[in-house]
Enzyme design. Structure first.
Site, PDB file in Angstrom:
ATOM      1  N   ASP A  93      47.396  40.208  34.533  1.00  0.00           N
ATOM      2  CA  ASP A  93      48.199  41.070  35.508  1.00  0.00           C
ATOM      3  C   ASP A  93      48.380  42.444  34.762  1.00  0.00           C
ATOM      4  OD1 ASP A  93      48.798  41.676  38.610  1.00  0.00           O
ATOM      5  OD2 ASP A  93      51.238  41.324  37.437  1.00  0.00           O
ATOM      6  N   ASP A 110      51.705  45.161  36.742  1.00  0.00           N
ATOM      7  CA  ASP A 110      52.690  44.974  37.561  1.00  0.00           C
ATOM      8  C   ASP A 110      53.984  43.962  36.830  1.00  0.00           C
ATOM      9  OD1 ASP A 110      53.081  48.076  38.408  1.00  0.00           O
ATOM     10  OD2 ASP A 110      51.087  47.624  38.211  1.00  0.00           O
ATOM     11  N   ASP A 156      51.917  37.365  37.130  1.00  0.00           N
ATOM     12  CA  ASP A 156      53.624  37.124  37.327  1.00  0.00           C
ATOM     13  C   ASP A 156      53.981  36.566  38.779  1.00  0.00           C
ATOM     14  OD1 ASP A 156      55.201  40.021  38.379  1.00  0.00           O
ATOM     15  OD2 ASP A 156      52.891  39.594  37.864  1.00  0.00           O
TER      16      ASP A 156
END
Length: 224
Positions: A7, A9, A172
């Protein structure tokens, strides 16, 4: 080929400051104050532009129908502001670049699968000077669906020349966890995001406290 999909961001880079600034610019343009705080609202930021607008207008006490209307009206202005100021506050997490380089040196393919619009994602990785560290990049609008649908992840692995059965996802948020579940691959969730080690509640296959340990962890999980 073994493949590690990241991922963007909140995983490779802390983009929360620039994302929050873009949302606040929308609120200010309507005569309000800065509603969101970069430190306290990072988790909201990592869920995207619409999530930030929703949170902000709800805090201002708007009725739900008006909140939804303003989200639609302000989403494109938010993206425009963000695109013009995409790397003012954004920083790569410590050790991220070195870890990706090590993985590539060990023969792994690397890819990015993000729910950031593809054009903005490509602009950001170019400005961060990491574009050449990834064999593929799939964004929110690359395909008709986005994470946690499995299609973007599958496309990232295919574009990188990898094999899904020999891949894993580093992320995240719950979106990443659900994406990995949908595909049937292991998931590593970082603990240096806004939730800290509380992210363990999502029961990932592994947690990552610092990028220094990622190459060894990946090798352990994907084997030779």
């Amino acid at each position: 080929m073994r493949t590690v999909v990241f991922d963007l961001d909140g995983t490779l880079a802390d983009t929360s400051g620039d994302l929050i600034a873009a949302a606040n610019a929308c609120f200010v343009a309507r005569g309000h104050r800065d509603v969101l705080n970069a430190g306290q609202d990072a988790l909201i930021a990592f869920h995207g532009g619409r999530a930030m607008l929703k949170a902000g207008y709800e805090r201002l006490g708007l009725e739900q129908a008006e909140v939804e209307a303003r989200i639609e009206d302000d989403y494109q202005p938010l993206l425009a502001h963000y695109g013009a100021n995409i790397d003012r506050h954004t920083l790569l997490y410590p050790g991220a670049v070195e870890a990706v380089k090590t993985l590539r040196g060990q023969g792994f393919a690397t890819a990015i699968c993000t729910n950031k619009p593809e054009g903005l994602a490509r602009e950001l990785v170019a400005r961060l000077d990491i574009a050449d560290l990834f064999d593929a990049l799939i964004g929110a609008d690359t395909l008709p669906v986005r994470k946690p649908a499995p299609d973007p992840y599958l496309a990232a692995v295919a574009q990188a020349g990898g094999a899904v059965k020999r891949s894993l996802l580093v992320g995240d948020t719950n979106t990443d966890r659900e994406t990995a579940r949908a595909v049937g691959v292991p998931c590593i969730l970082v603990t240096f995001g806004p939730e800290g080690r509380a992210i363990e509640r999502l029961s990932p296959e592994a947690l990552l406290d610092h990028y220094d340990t990622l190459p060894a962890l990946v090798a352990q999980m994907l084997g030779d």
